[in-house]
Design a protein around this motif. Structure first.
Motif, PDB file in Angstrom:
ATOM      1  N   VAL A  88      -5.918   0.282  -7.460  1.00 30.21           N
ATOM      2  CA  VAL A  88      -5.626  -1.052  -6.931  1.00 30.21           C
ATOM      3  C   VAL A  88      -5.316  -2.017  -8.078  1.00 30.21           C
ATOM      4  O   VAL A  88      -6.116  -2.148  -9.011  1.00 30.21           O
ATOM      5  N   HIS A  89      -4.171  -2.653  -8.003  1.00 33.91           N
ATOM      6  CA  HIS A  89      -3.771  -3.594  -9.051  1.00 33.91           C
ATOM      7  C   HIS A  89      -3.689  -4.990  -8.462  1.00 33.91           C
ATOM      8  O   HIS A  89      -2.904  -5.231  -7.542  1.00 33.91           O
ATOM      9  N   VAL A  90      -4.484  -5.871  -8.994  1.00 37.69           N
ATOM     10  CA  VAL A  90      -4.497  -7.248  -8.505  1.00 37.69           C
ATOM     11  C   VAL A  90      -3.652  -8.106  -9.424  1.00 37.69           C
ATOM     12  O   VAL A  90      -3.836  -8.094 -10.647  1.00 37.69           O
TER      13      VAL A  90
ATOM     14  N   ILE B  18      -9.953   4.586  -1.341  1.00 42.73           N
ATOM     15  CA  ILE B  18      -9.303   5.117  -2.544  1.00 42.73           C
ATOM     16  C   ILE B  18     -10.074   4.643  -3.769  1.00 42.73           C
ATOM     17  O   ILE B  18     -10.977   3.819  -3.674  1.00 42.73           O
ATOM     18  N   GLY B  19      -9.705   5.149  -4.920  1.00 41.55           N
ATOM     19  CA  GLY B  19     -10.364   4.741  -6.157  1.00 41.55           C
ATOM     20  C   GLY B  19      -9.931   3.351  -6.582  1.00 41.55           C
ATOM     21  O   GLY B  19      -8.779   2.949  -6.355  1.00 41.55           O
TER      22      GLY B  19
ATOM     23  N   VAL C 258       0.861  -1.190   0.000  1.00 37.02           N
ATOM     24  CA  VAL C 258       0.000   0.000   0.000  1.00 37.02           C
ATOM     25  C   VAL C 258       0.891   1.232   0.000  1.00 37.02           C
ATOM     26  O   VAL C 258       1.613   1.481   0.972  1.00 37.02           O
ATOM     27  N   ARG C 259       0.887   1.951  -1.099  1.00 32.81           N
ATOM     28  CA  ARG C 259       1.700   3.158  -1.223  1.00 32.81           C
ATOM     29  C   ARG C 259       0.792   4.323  -1.620  1.00 32.81           C
ATOM     30  O   ARG C 259      -0.315   4.103  -2.126  1.00 32.81           O
ATOM     31  N   PRO C 260       1.266   5.541  -1.414  1.00 34.07           N
ATOM     32  CA  PRO C 260       0.415   6.688  -1.777  1.00 34.07           C
ATOM     33  C   PRO C 260       0.027   6.664  -3.259  1.00 34.07           C
ATOM     34  O   PRO C 260      -1.064   7.090  -3.637  1.00 34.07           O
ATOM     35  N   ASP C 261       0.917   6.138  -4.108  1.00 31.66           N
ATOM     36  CA  ASP C 261       0.621   6.174  -5.542  1.00 31.66           C
ATOM     37  C   ASP C 261      -0.193   4.971  -6.021  1.00 31.66           C
ATOM     38  O   ASP C 261      -0.570   4.908  -7.187  1.00 31.66           O
ATOM     39  N   GLY C 262      -0.420   4.015  -5.137  1.00 39.63           N
ATOM     40  CA  GLY C 262      -1.205   2.874  -5.593  1.00 39.63           C
ATOM     41  C   GLY C 262      -1.023   1.668  -4.701  1.00 39.63           C
ATOM     42  O   GLY C 262      -0.156   1.638  -3.828  1.00 39.63           O
ATOM     43  N   VAL C 263      -1.845   0.695  -4.945  1.00 40.56           N
ATOM     44  CA  VAL C 263      -1.872  -0.507  -4.113  1.00 40.56           C
ATOM     45  C   VAL C 263      -1.712  -1.722  -5.024  1.00 40.56           C
ATOM     46  O   VAL C 263      -2.354  -1.801  -6.075  1.00 40.56           O
ATOM     47  N   ASP C 264      -0.841  -2.626  -4.632  1.00 45.37           N
ATOM     48  CA  ASP C 264      -0.713  -3.885  -5.349  1.00 45.37           C
ATOM     49  C   ASP C 264      -1.129  -5.028  -4.436  1.00 45.37           C
ATOM     50  O   ASP C 264      -0.777  -5.044  -3.256  1.00 45.37           O
TER      51      ASP C 264
END
Ligand code: FES
Ligand code: FES
Lengths: 150, 743
Positions: B397-399, B392-393, B365-371
Motif C-alpha cells: 500500500v502506497h500512500v 494484503i501486506g 487497487v491492483r493485483p500488484d499494489g494499492v495506491d
C-alpha cells in the motif's frame, strides 16, 4: 454541449445542463483551485466569477455559464500576483488554505467595484465565506492592504 | 493498527532540560540511513544531487531539498520542521526547497513510531531527530571538504550554505561541495550533547519565517486530497449508517444503478456507496438512494436533550463511581472536613469538526499494489488499515500524502481511505470517494457531550482545601483506536479527560478528577483541544465562582493559587495586555481564564492565560466578543509567526465552539445537515485578537490547540462580571443567554 470561456480560454461541457458549474470546472475541465465545501451556497469555498460577478459555483448550473466568461482562482492573474494574492502572502493569510480560493475570488469582486472599501463594507461583503481555520482578521487586513497597495 | 503504546507515551519522562542534555536526548536520535526514500528519490530525479540522509539532499546549484515528515493541515509544520533541519545544517533558508516526505519509517515521529499528526506534538517529537539530521548532513559536507583540502575537519566551520576554512581564508558553497562529495558508507554519528548548536547560536529558530505553503494556497495550486486525479477513475459518494455500529439491511440499489451515469451501488458493512462516471452524477443519484438500516443498536435510543439530564443525575449520584483520572492528596476527605462546600455544574454539547474539505480519499487497487491519494493526519495508519481491510501486506500500500483542508482530529482516523479502497476493489477501477457535506456531518465523529460536577471544599478563610471534578460522558479512545484501548492505557481516557487537573494551581493540595462513564453509543473523536475544551471551561468557571464568593479579584485569586513562575508570568502578562482592573466602557466587561495544555502536562505542557471583553444584547441574547487577549508560553519557539497564526486560529475555534456550535441527535440521528444548521463563527463575529508569545527554554511544546481551552471560560466569566449570571452550558446560544439572564 455548453460553450463558455474559463480564464480566457474556450471551454465546453458535455455534462447535463443542470450539472453544477463547480463539478464542470473541477472534474471535467481540471481547474481544481475552486473548492467544494457545502454544495448549498453556505460556505463560499466554490466562489468564481461569471462575467465578473461572484457566484457560488456549487449552486450555479453549467447552463447559466453558456456564452459567458468564467474566471477561477487560476485565472485571477496570469502570474498569481494579483494585488490580493500579494496581500494574502504579505499577511500570511492561509492556514489549511482550503477556503482561500473562494475568499480571494469573493474579495476580488469587491475591489473591482469598490476600490477603497471600509472595514464594515469588507466584513459585509465577505461574511458568507466561512474559514474554519479562523483566518478572518488576516483576510480583512489583506483586503485593506490590497486596496491600499493596489 | 499502528502500535501506539499509551503507557510509553505517558511515561515520556524527559525534563525540559534533558532534551538538550547528553543522554536523554540521544534516545530521540533516530538512525538516519543514507539515501533514505525521499533523498534518494530526489537524487535520482535531480541527477547529480546528493542525498546526505533521509531528510537532506543538496544539488550542485546550491538548492537544498528538505523533507517535511509530518502532514500539513494548516498548523505550519511543513515550514517549522524543515526549519529545524536547516538550522543545524547551517543552510541558507532562501535556497531551501521543502518537500512533503514519502510515507516511510525514516520519517516516523519518534513518540508515535508512525507518521501521525495529533496532540500538537509534531514539533516536540521531531525536534531532536531533525536537529540531528541537519547536523549529520552538515558533518558530511565538512568531512568532504576536509578531505578535499587536506585540512583537519576541526578547522572547518560553516556560514549559511558555505564551508569556511578560517586559517586559509578559503570558502566553498554547499552546492560546490555537493558536486564532488560522495556520501560516506557509514553516516557520521552525531552526539546531541556536543554536536548541536547551542541555542544562542540559532539563526533561524526563534525568528519569524514565512510559511512555505502560502503561495500555493493563495493561487489555487495547493493539491488537497480532493484534487487527486487518476486516469480512468470513477467517482463515489457514501452514505454511512446514521447510528454507530449499524449498517444497511437493504437498499433500492437496483433502481439507483439505472440512474444516468451510475456505475454501481456498492454495499459496505457500514454504509452504501454510489459510484458514477462523474461526481455530479454520483451526488444526484445518492439523493435517490433509500436505505433500510439495521436496528437494535444502543445508539438508536440517543436523544441528546434527554440524555444530558441523565448525565447530570449520574454526576450527582456518588454511587455512580467514576474512573479516577488524576489524584493528589485526599480530595474526598478534605471536602468532608471543609468549612464550606461549593458545587458547580457545567454542560457541553456534541461538536463537529466542520473541516472545510469534506472527507475524501482516492484509491487504485491492483493485483500488484494499492495506491491511496489522501490528505490525512495518519498516513502510516492509512497504510496499515487499508492493507488489513484488503487482506494484503502493508508493503503493498502506497500512500500519497496531500494537503489537508483542515484536520482538527477528524482526519486522524482513516475510514475514508479504507472505504475508497473497498469501493475501488468492488468496481474494479480507481475511485475517488468524496462525502457530501451532509453525509460528512451525518457521519461525523464528534467531541462527545458532557456534564461536569465540581465540588470545592473551602476553609474558613476561603482557601480551596479540596477539589473534586466528575466528568460524565462516553469513552473516546476506544472508538478512535480499538476496543480495549483505554483499558490498556492505565484505564485513562486521555482524549476525553484532558485538562481535568490543576497542576499549576499547586496550592490546592487535594485534587481528584473522575471519568463517570456513559454507554458508548456515539461516533466520537479527538477534536481540536480535546477534553480541555470542556474541562477547562468547568474548572475556570468554578475558580471564578469561588473568587467572586470570596469577593476576591479573579486575577488575584488565581495568583494566590500558584507560585509557579510560568503560570504567574502568563497571568500577569495578559492582565497587563488587557488593562485588567481598569474601568471599562459601560456595557462591557472582562473575563479571565487560564489553562495548561498537553498530553504530558504537567511534565511537559504549554500555558495560556486569556481575557475576553464582551457585551450582551439582552433582547436577542447575543454575546459579542470585542477583544480577546492571550499570553502564551510553549517553551522554545521555533517559528513565532507560525505560533501567532496558530493562536489566532485556535482562539477563533474556541470562541466558535463557545458561542455557536452544537450537534443534537434524536433517535440516534444527527439533526443538523449543513452550515446553515451547524453554525461556525463568521467574519462579523470575530473580535480583535491580541496575542503575546512568552518565550521559554526547550523543548518546543504544544501550540496548535493551545488557544482553545481558555475561550469558553473567559466568555462565561466576562458574562458573570457583566450580568451577575452564570453561563453553564456550552455553547452560549441566544436562548441559553436569555434563560441565564432571567434566572
Ligand atoms: S461549496 Fe459552494 S458555497 Fe459551499
Ligand atoms: S484556511 Fe482553512 S478553512 Fe480557511
Amino acid at each position: 454541449m455548453i460553450q463558455f470561456t474559463v480564464n480566457g480560454e474556450d471551454a465546453r461541457s458535455e455534462q447535463p445542463p443542470d450539472t453544477p458549474l463547480l463539478w464542470v470546472i473541477r472534474d471535467e475541465l481540471g481547474y481544481t483551485g475552486t473548492k467544494y465545501g457545502c454544495g448549498a451556497a453556505q460556505c463560499g469555498a466554490c466562489t468564481v466569477h461569471v462575467d465578473g460577478q461572484p457566484v457560488r459555483a456549487c449552486v450555479t448550473p453549467v447552463s447559466a455559464a453558456r456564452g459567458r466568461k468564467v474566471t477561477t482562482i487560476e485565472g485571477l492573474s496570469a502570474t498569481g500576483d494579483h494585488p490580493l494574492q500579494r496581500a494574502w502572502i504579505a499577511e500570511q493569510v492561509p492556514q489549511c488554505g482550503y477556503c482561500q480560493s473562494g475568499q480571494i475570488m469573493q474579495a476580488a469582486a469587491l475591489l473591482a467595484k469598490n476600490k477603497r472599501p471600509t472595514r464594515a463594507q469588507i466584513v459585509q461583503h465577505m461574511n458568507g465565506n466561512l474559514c474554519r481555520c479562523g483566518t478572518y482578521n488576516r483576510i480583512v487586513r489583506a483586503i485593506e492592504r490590497a486596496a491600499q497597495e493596489g | 493498527m499502528v502500535e501506539r503504546d499509551e503507557a510509553r507515551l505517558l511515561d515520556f519522562n524527559v525534563s525540559r532540560r534533558a532534551f538538550l542534555g547528553a543522554s536523554a536526548g540521544l534516545t530521540f536520535a533516530i538512525t538516519l540511513g543514507l539515501g533514505g526514500a525521499g533523498g534518494a528519490r530526489k537524487a535520482h530525479a535531480a541527477g547529480g544531487a546528493h542525498a546526505l540522509n533521509a531528510y537532506v539532499s543538496i544539488e550542485p546549484n546550491g538548492t537544498i531539498r528538505i523533507q517535511a515528515p509530518a502532514p500539513e493541515m494548516g498548523q505550519g509544520v511543513m515550514t517549522g520542521l524543515p526549519l529545524i533541519v536547516a538550522e543545524e545544517l547551517d543552510a541558507d533558508w532562501s535556497r531551501v526547497v521543502v518537500e512533503q516526505s514519502p510515507i516511510a519509517p525514516a520519517y516516523h515521529h519518534p513518540i508515535f513510531k508512525a507518521q501521525y499528526v495529533v496532540a500538537s506534538i509534531s514539533t516536540l517529537g521531531y525536534f531532536m531527530p531533525l536537529r540531528v539530521a541537519g547536523a549529520q548532513a552538515r558533518r558530511v559536507l565538512i568531512d568532504a571538504v576536509a578531505e578535499k583540502w587536506g585540512v583537519p575537519a576541526a578547522e572547518l566551520a560553516t556560514e549559511p550554505s558555505t564551508v569556511v576554512h578560517a586559517a586559509s581564508g578559503r570558502k566553498i558553497s554547499y552546492g560546490e561541495v555537493a558536486a564532488f562529495a560522495k556520501p560516506p558508507a557509514h553516516p557520521p554519528k552525531i552526539d546531541p550533547a556536543k554536536d548541536l548548536k547551542p541555542g544562542d547560536r540559532f539563526r533561524l529558530i526563534g525568528r519569524p519565517v514565512e510559511r512555505v505553503d502560502v503561495v500555493a494556497k493563495s493561487t489555487g495550486r495547493a493539491a488537497y486530497g480532493i484534487d487527486a486525479r487518476v486516469p480512468g477513475m470513477a467517482y463515489a459518494t457514501l452514505v454511512r449508517a446514521p447510528v454507530r455500529g449499524s449498517g444497511p439491511m437493504s437498499a433500492n440499489a437496483d433502481a439507483v444503478r439505472k440512474l444516468p451515469g451510475v456505475v454501481d451501488v456498492v454495499m459496505l458493512g457500514h454504509g452504501v456507496a454510489v459510484v458514477a462516471d462523474t461526481f455530479a452524477a454520483a451526488l444526484k443519484a445518492r439523493r435517490q438512494l433509500k436505505v433500510e438500516w439495521k436496528k437494535g443498536l444502543p445508539g438508536d435510543a440517543i436523544d441528546t436533550d434527554r440524555d444530558l439530564e441523565k448525565y447530570l443525575a449520574d454526576g450527582r449520584d456518588m454511587k455512580h463511581t467514576g474512573v479516577v483520572f488524576h489524584s493528589a492528596g485526599d480530595a474526598a476527605g478534605a471536602i468532608k472536613g471543609a468549612a464550606r462546600v461549593m458545587v458547580g455544574e457545567y454542560l457541553s454539547d456534541h461538536v463537529y469538526h466542520a473541516q472545510m474539505e469534506p472527507m475524501n480519499s482516492t484509491a487504485s487497487v491492483r493485483p500488484d499494489g494499492v495506491d491511496i491519494w489522501v490528505g490525512t493526519q495518519a498516513p502510516t495508519r492509512t497504510t496499515l488499515d487499508v492493507a488489513a481491510a484488503l487482506g494484503i501486506g502493508a508493503d503493498k500500500v502506497h500512500v500519497h500524502q496531500h494537503f489537508l483542508g483542515g484536520g482538527f482530529g477528524r482526519r486522524a482516523t482513516v475510514e475514508a481511505s479504507v472505504d475508497a479502497a473497498l469501493i475501488a476493489k468492488a468496481v474494479g477501477r480507481p475511485v475517488k470517494l468524496v462525502l457530501s457535506r451532509e453525509d460528512d456531518l451525518a457521519a461525523g465523529t464528534f467531541r462527545p457531550m458532557t456534564t461536569q460536577r465540581i465540588e470545592a471544599g473551602l476553609d474558613a478563610s476561603g482557601r480551596i482545601v479540596g477539589w473534586r471534578q466528575r466528568v460524565v460522558g462516553e469513552l473516546v479512545g476506544d472508538f478512535v483506536y480499538q476496543p480495549g484501548y483505554v483499558e490498556k492505557s492505565k484505564n485513562r481516557d486521555v482524549i476525553f479527560m484532558s485538562g481535568a487537573m490543576l497542576p499549576y494551581y499547586e496550592k490546592v493540595a487535594n485534587v481528584q478528577s473522575e471519568h463517570v462513564r456513559e454507554p458508548e453509543r456515539t461516533r466520537v473523536a479527538a477534536w481540536r483541544g480535546i477534553g480541555s475544551g470542556y474541562t477547562k471551561f468547568a474548572i475556570e468557571s468554578m475558580i471564578d465562582e469561588i473568587a467572586h464568593a470570596q469577593k476576591a479579584d479573579p486575577l488575584a485569586y488565581r495568583l494566590s493559587l500558584t507560585d509557579h513562575p510560568r503560570a504567574r508570568r502568563v497571568l500577569e502578562k495578559v492582565a497587563e495586555m488587557s488593562g485588567w482592573g481598569k474601568q471599562r466602557a459601560s456595557g462591557t466587561a472582562l473575563g479571565l481564564a487560564f489553562a495548561e495544555y498537553g498530553l504530558f502536562a504537567p511534565k511537559i505542557g504549554s500555558l495560556v492565560a486569556a481575557v475576553a471583553e464582551i457585551s450582551v444584547d439582552r433582547r436577542s441574547g447575543r454575546i459579542r466578543v470585542h477583544n480577546y487577549w492571550a499570553a502564551a508560553d510553549a517553551g522554545l519557539v521555533v517559528n513565532p509567526a507560525g505560533f501567532q497564526a496558530q493562536m489566532e486560529s485556535a482562539i477563533v475555534w474556541g470562541l466558535s465552539s463557545a458561542l455557536k456550535e452544537q450537534v443534537t441527535m434524536t433517535n440516534g440521528v444527527v439533526q443538523q445537515s449543513n452550515f446553515h444548521e451547524y453554525n461556525i463563527l463568521r467574519m462579523s463575529e470575530v473580535p480583535a485578537i491580541h496575542v503575546e508569545i512568552l518565550r521559554g527554554p526547550p523543548p518546543p511544546t504544544m501550540v496548535g490547540e493551545l488557544g482553545v481551552p481558555s475561550a469558553a471560560p473567559a466568555i462565561a466569566n466576562a458574562f458573570f462580571a457583566l450580568t451577575g449570571k452564570r453561563l453553564r452550558h456550552v455553547p452560549f446560544t441566544p436562548a441559553r443567554v436569555q434563560a441565564a439572564l432571567k434566572a
